[in-house]
Scaffold this motif. Structure first.
Motif, mmCIF file in Angstrom:
data_model
loop_
_atom_site.group_PDB
_atom_site.id
_atom_site.type_symbol
_atom_site.label_atom_id
_atom_site.label_comp_id
_atom_site.label_asym_id
_atom_site.label_seq_id
_atom_site.Cartn_x
_atom_site.Cartn_y
_atom_site.Cartn_z
ATOM 1 N N TYR A 156 41.670 43.230 51.635
ATOM 2 C CA TYR A 156 40.346 43.702 52.051
ATOM 3 C C TYR A 156 40.369 45.166 52.485
ATOM 4 C CZ TYR A 156 37.729 39.418 51.385
ATOM 5 O OH TYR A 156 37.079 38.359 50.804
ATOM 6 N N GLY A 157 41.555 45.669 52.783
ATOM 7 C CA GLY A 157 41.689 47.082 53.121
ATOM 8 C C GLY A 157 41.341 47.981 51.940
ATOM 9 N N LEU A 158 41.261 47.403 50.745
ATOM 10 C CA LEU A 158 40.928 48.207 49.564
ATOM 11 C C LEU A 158 39.421 48.380 49.389
ATOM 12 C CD1 LEU A 158 43.461 46.726 46.968
ATOM 13 C CD2 LEU A 158 43.726 48.746 48.424
ATOM 14 N N GLU A 179 47.017 50.461 46.085
ATOM 15 C CA GLU A 179 46.441 49.326 45.341
ATOM 16 C C GLU A 179 47.543 48.504 44.669
ATOM 17 O OE1 GLU A 179 42.199 51.545 44.281
ATOM 18 O OE2 GLU A 179 43.928 51.792 42.958
ATOM 19 N N ALA A 180 48.483 49.205 44.049
ATOM 20 C CA ALA A 180 49.573 48.514 43.346
ATOM 21 C C ALA A 180 50.353 47.630 44.315
ATOM 22 C CB ALA A 180 50.502 49.526 42.682
ATOM 23 N N TRP A 237 34.641 49.347 45.066
ATOM 24 C CA TRP A 237 34.382 48.075 45.728
ATOM 25 C C TRP A 237 34.841 46.966 44.794
ATOM 26 C CZ3 TRP A 237 32.836 47.611 50.763
ATOM 27 C CH2 TRP A 237 32.485 48.812 51.388
ATOM 28 N N TRP A 238 35.214 45.852 45.391
ATOM 29 C CA TRP A 238 35.847 44.772 44.618
ATOM 30 C C TRP A 238 35.147 43.450 44.895
ATOM 31 C CZ3 TRP A 238 40.361 46.461 41.947
ATOM 32 C CH2 TRP A 238 40.866 47.691 42.360
ATOM 33 N N THR A 239 34.840 42.720 43.820
ATOM 34 C CA THR A 239 34.359 41.353 44.015
ATOM 35 C C THR A 239 35.015 40.463 42.961
ATOM 36 O OG1 THR A 239 32.428 39.917 44.294
ATOM 37 C CG2 THR A 239 32.239 41.642 42.638
ATOM 38 N N GLY A 240 34.503 39.239 42.798
ATOM 39 C CA GLY A 240 35.089 38.315 41.817
ATOM 40 C C GLY A 240 36.048 37.369 42.497
ATOM 41 N N ARG A 241 36.637 36.591 41.656
ATOM 42 C CA ARG A 241 37.448 35.444 42.076
ATOM 43 C C ARG A 241 38.598 35.790 43.018
ATOM 44 N NH1 ARG A 241 38.577 30.347 39.527
ATOM 45 N NH2 ARG A 241 40.754 29.856 39.878
ATOM 46 N N VAL A 242 39.209 36.954 42.826
ATOM 47 C CA VAL A 242 40.376 37.290 43.640
ATOM 48 C C VAL A 242 39.980 37.750 45.051
ATOM 49 C CG1 VAL A 242 42.255 38.981 43.876
ATOM 50 C CG2 VAL A 242 41.990 37.680 41.745
ATOM 51 N N PHE A 243 38.819 38.377 45.175
ATOM 52 C CA PHE A 243 38.404 38.891 46.477
ATOM 53 C C PHE A 243 37.544 37.905 47.264
ATOM 54 C CE2 PHE A 243 40.141 42.681 44.779
ATOM 55 C CZ PHE A 243 40.486 43.450 45.878
ATOM 56 N N SER A 244 36.777 37.089 46.546
ATOM 57 C CA SER A 244 35.947 36.097 47.213
ATOM 58 C C SER A 244 36.869 35.103 47.921
ATOM 59 C CB SER A 244 35.109 35.382 46.153
ATOM 60 O OG SER A 244 34.455 34.269 46.704
ATOM 61 N N VAL A 301 32.299 52.565 41.891
ATOM 62 C CA VAL A 301 32.634 51.566 40.886
ATOM 63 C C VAL A 301 32.793 50.211 41.591
ATOM 64 C CG1 VAL A 301 35.097 52.224 40.949
ATOM 65 C CG2 VAL A 301 34.248 50.848 39.049
ATOM 66 N N LEU A 302 32.294 49.175 40.924
ATOM 67 C CA LEU A 302 32.473 47.802 41.407
ATOM 68 C C LEU A 302 33.342 47.086 40.391
ATOM 69 C CD1 LEU A 302 31.772 45.466 43.370
ATOM 70 C CD2 LEU A 302 29.784 44.985 41.915
ATOM 71 N N TRP A 303 34.543 46.698 40.820
ATOM 72 C CA TRP A 303 35.487 46.000 39.937
ATOM 73 C C TRP A 303 35.327 44.498 40.149
ATOM 74 C CZ3 TRP A 303 39.272 47.407 36.341
ATOM 75 C CH2 TRP A 303 40.160 46.395 35.958
ATOM 76 N N THR A 304 35.204 43.741 39.051
ATOM 77 C CA THR A 304 35.004 42.294 39.183
ATOM 78 C C THR A 304 36.047 41.392 38.511
ATOM 79 O OG1 THR A 304 33.618 41.849 37.234
ATOM 80 C CG2 THR A 304 32.504 42.768 39.160
ATOM 81 N N PRO A 305 36.774 41.834 37.471
ATOM 82 C CA PRO A 305 37.720 40.897 36.838
ATOM 83 C C PRO A 305 38.939 40.632 37.732
ATOM 84 C CG PRO A 305 37.278 42.795 35.418
ATOM 85 C CD PRO A 305 36.752 43.123 36.759
ATOM 86 N N GLN A 306 39.735 39.674 37.337
ATOM 87 C CA GLN A 306 40.990 39.455 38.046
ATOM 88 C C GLN A 306 41.863 40.691 37.786
ATOM 89 O OE1 GLN A 306 40.595 35.648 36.100
ATOM 90 N NE2 GLN A 306 41.856 34.752 37.681
ATOM 91 N N PRO A 307 42.239 41.404 38.849
ATOM 92 C CA PRO A 307 42.947 42.684 38.661
ATOM 93 C C PRO A 307 44.431 42.477 38.417
ATOM 94 C CG PRO A 307 42.471 42.308 41.006
ATOM 95 C CD PRO A 307 42.003 41.084 40.268
#
Ligand SMILES: Cc1cc2nc3c(=O)[nH]c(=O)nc-3n(C[C@H](O)[C@H](O)[C@H](O)COP(=O)(O)OP(=O)(O)OC[C@H]3O[C@@H](n4cnc5c(N)ncnc54)[C@H](O)[C@@H]3O)c2cc1C
Ligand SMILES: *[C@@H]1O[C@H](CO)[C@@H](O)[C@H](O)[C@H]1NC(C)=O
Ligand SMILES: *[C@@H]1O[C@H](CO)[C@@H](O)[C@H](O)[C@H]1NC(C)=O
Ligand SMILES: *[C@@H]1O[C@H](CO)[C@@H](O)[C@H](O)[C@H]1NC(C)=O
Ligand SMILES: *[C@@H]1O[C@H](CO)[C@@H](O)[C@H](O)[C@H]1NC(C)=O
Ligand SMILES: *[C@@H]1O[C@H](CO)[C@@H](O)[C@H](O)[C@H]1NC(C)=O
Length: 483
Positions: free
Chosen positions: A441-443, A309-310, A450-457, A288-294
């Motif tokens: 980034y350890g997540l 994660e929490a 996998w994580w992308t979007g505004r919070v990870f970039s 899964v690729l998560w993109t929104p602000q989590p």
């Protein structure tokens, strides 16, 4: 990579009837994909196109809105073909941005930020902010050059991602100095209001523990180069056109108005139940690729968030941002209205947005229609109706205080309104020293996610995020090939 997943595993792990009991087996559809992409904004749409079209990887995108595009918002003046982009405005010519526009045959032009004569209003009184000296715009470029020289020293550590960012004890000390001090040291002064307005920062004040590194996330080397060179881009037709064309291409691989009901993320893969207009869809995917602000306790509730994660996402803070297009008869279309903190007087630009919220209202054109892009940024929790009320109240306050030459009650009539609220990094120096970046980034890759979007970039503009997403997607594909 398209080998069907072992569906058996999943069927055993999730009862066919969900707790709510609304499952209609007849309408329930089951699909298998390599990757399920959560969110169809800038990064989700980009990732879907790259994975499916270039990297032979099957995808499905889940997007709760009825359109792709995220922070892009386009209003079409009724009865015309005139469009007003009131969300995302422009693009840095950076990374894959131009190629992405070209791929969809989107013609771009130079973005010109038409600044109108400002009416600067004291946000506490509605009176003209007397004694305030507007910034010297001739000095901008020189100041931005100084900032750029500073930012470029660290660009290799962050753009477009923080993958190799130094451990807390090795972070270059300059990055952990309060931004206020760095700005003073390098002579960044007149450029601050423009920096805040482009990046949407500064509301609530720039605290003494707001790190220089935090400002680099919002205003790093790529955006600074773009501003100096006036090379920011804008699609000729509208910002939404890219997303319309991407939707035409991706089509059945996008579930618009799709809401995640439940997720299971296991070593064997990901299983997700999504509610759509036409019934429930069960998605079996390898990754899964998560993109929104989590948001912990928010959109992550249905994402099977675990303690590791929490522990990271709890540290993110809420942001409140609303933008609308409104008909406002009482502001001349030759002016823009800024409500500023009285702390800005006479030229303390660093604290110009020190009030708990800020309002900026500027004409959108076409001239004569009385339409204004009205933006509210707030540190105080607020919903859309509260935001509309507050914007209208600010206009009325400016009339009552005499900053606007208008008699009577001004009817602020919203034609379009969107919520851009979300979550953001902790901005204090202490969190960075405690290794926030490494924990975040350890997540990556953990739990087939996998994580992308505004919070990870590392940086927050679309082009930065697309460049970062390319890196995430590459790592994701390697991960798929290993498994
Ligand atoms: C008001 C505003 C103006 C901006 N202007 C510019 C600009 O002019 N130029 C620029 O380059 N950048 C701009 N930005 C920066 C912006 O963050 C990026 O351009 C870009 O939109 C971020 O992409 P993203 O994919 O991270 O998030 P988004 O584009 O926000 O996409 C996230 C998507 O996820 C969806 N989503 C949310 N929750 C869920 C859920 N639970 N399940 C599934 N999907 C979900 C959302 O509906 C959304 O479509 C602006 C940002 C804001 C807030
Ligand atoms: C694409 O993936 C499929 C299924 O995994 C595979 O059979 C095919 O050879 C791949 N095509 C290319 C060009 O790699
Ligand atoms: C809008 O554009 C379409 C397609 O170019 C055209 O057919 C239509 O007449 C236009 N409408 C107006 C009101 O200009
Ligand atoms: C504005 O800045 C320019 C360039 O730095 C400088 O030459 C000019 O004197 C400044 N104007 C005022 C009014 O301070
Ligand atoms: C918005 O917030 C106000 C005040 O906090 C509240 O009274 C109202 O019910 C909320 N509206 C919605 C639609 O949630
Ligand atoms: C205010 O508006 C009135 C009527 O339009 C006009 O006559 C007057 O000159 C304006 N005053 C100022 C200070 O702009």
């Amino acid at each position: 990579m398209h080998a069907p997943l072992s569906v058996k595993v999943f069927l055993l792990s999730l009862p066919l009837n969900t707790a709510s009991g609304v499952t209609d087996l007849g309408k329930r559809q089951e699909i298998n994909r390599d990757v399920v992409i959560v969110g169809g904004g800038a990064s989700g749409t980009y990732a879907a196109v790259r994975l499916r079209e270039d990297l032979n990887t099957s995808v499905v995108v889940i997007e709760p809105q009825d359109r792709l595009g995220g922070h892009v918002a386009t209003y079409t003046v009724p009865g015309t073909n005139t469009t007003i982009d009131y969300g995302v405005q422009s693009y840095i010519n950076y990374g894959p941005a131009l190629d992405f526009f070209t791929r969809f045959n989107i013609e771009t032009k130079q973005f010109i930020n038409e600044r109108r004569t400002p009416i600067n209003v004291d946000i506490t009184t509605g009176k003209l902010l007397t004694g305030y000296i507007p910034p010297n715009s001739t000095a901008f470029t020189e100041e931005f050059r100084e900032w750029l020289a500073f930012a470029e020293q660290y660009e290799h550590l962050m753009s477009p991602g923080f993958w190799d960012f130094p451990l807390p004890e090795h972070i270059p000390p300059e990055l952990l100095v309060p931004f206020r001090e760095t700005a003073k040291r390098i002579g960044l002064h007149n450029a601050l209001p423009l920096m805040f307005s482009i990046s949407g920062t500064g509301t609530g004040g720039i605290g003494h523990d707001f790190a220089t590194l935090s400002m680099l996330r919002y205003f790093g080397a790529p955006i600074t180069r773009g501003v100096i060179a006036t090379s920011l881009l804008q699609p000729v037709v509208s910002n939404s056109l890219l997303y319309h064309r991407a939707y035409d291409l991706l089509n059945d691989d996008v579930l618009l108005e799709g809401f995640i009901k439940k997720t299971e993320r296991k070593r064997s893969g990901v299983r997700m139940v999504v509610k759509t207009k036409t019934g429930e869809v069960v998605i079996n995917a390898k990754k899964v690729l998560w993109t929104p602000q989590p948001k912990h306790g928010g959109n992550l509730e249905v994402f099977d968030e675990d303690e590791k994660e929490a522990d990271v996402f709890r540290k993110l803070g809420d942001t409140y941002l609303y933008i609308g297009v409104a008909h406002i008869p009482c502001i001349p279309e030759t002016n823009q209205l800024n409500s500023l903190s009285p702390k800005a007087v006479p030229s303390n630009y660093m604290d110009s947005r020190a009030a708990p919220y800020s309002v900026a209202i500027s004409p959108t054109g076409p001239l004569g229609l009385g339409l204004f892009r009205s933006m509210l940024t707030s540190t105080v929790p607020m919903n859309a109706s509260g935001a509309k009320r507050l914007i209208a109240a600010e206009v009325q306050r400016a009339i009552d205080g005499g900053a606007l030459n208008y008699t009577g009650k001004c009817e602020v009539d919203f034609k379009a309104f969107t919520d851009h609220s979300g979550v953001e990094w902790p901005q204090d120096i202490k969190s960075l020293k405690q290794g926030f970046i490494q924990k975040l980034y350890g997540l990556q890759g953990y739990r087939n996610t996998w994580w992308t979007g505004r919070v990870f970039s590392a940086e927050t503009y679309s082009s930065n995020i697309w460049a970062f997403t390319d890196e995430v997607v590459e790592k994701l594909v390697q991960d798929l090939q290993r498994s």
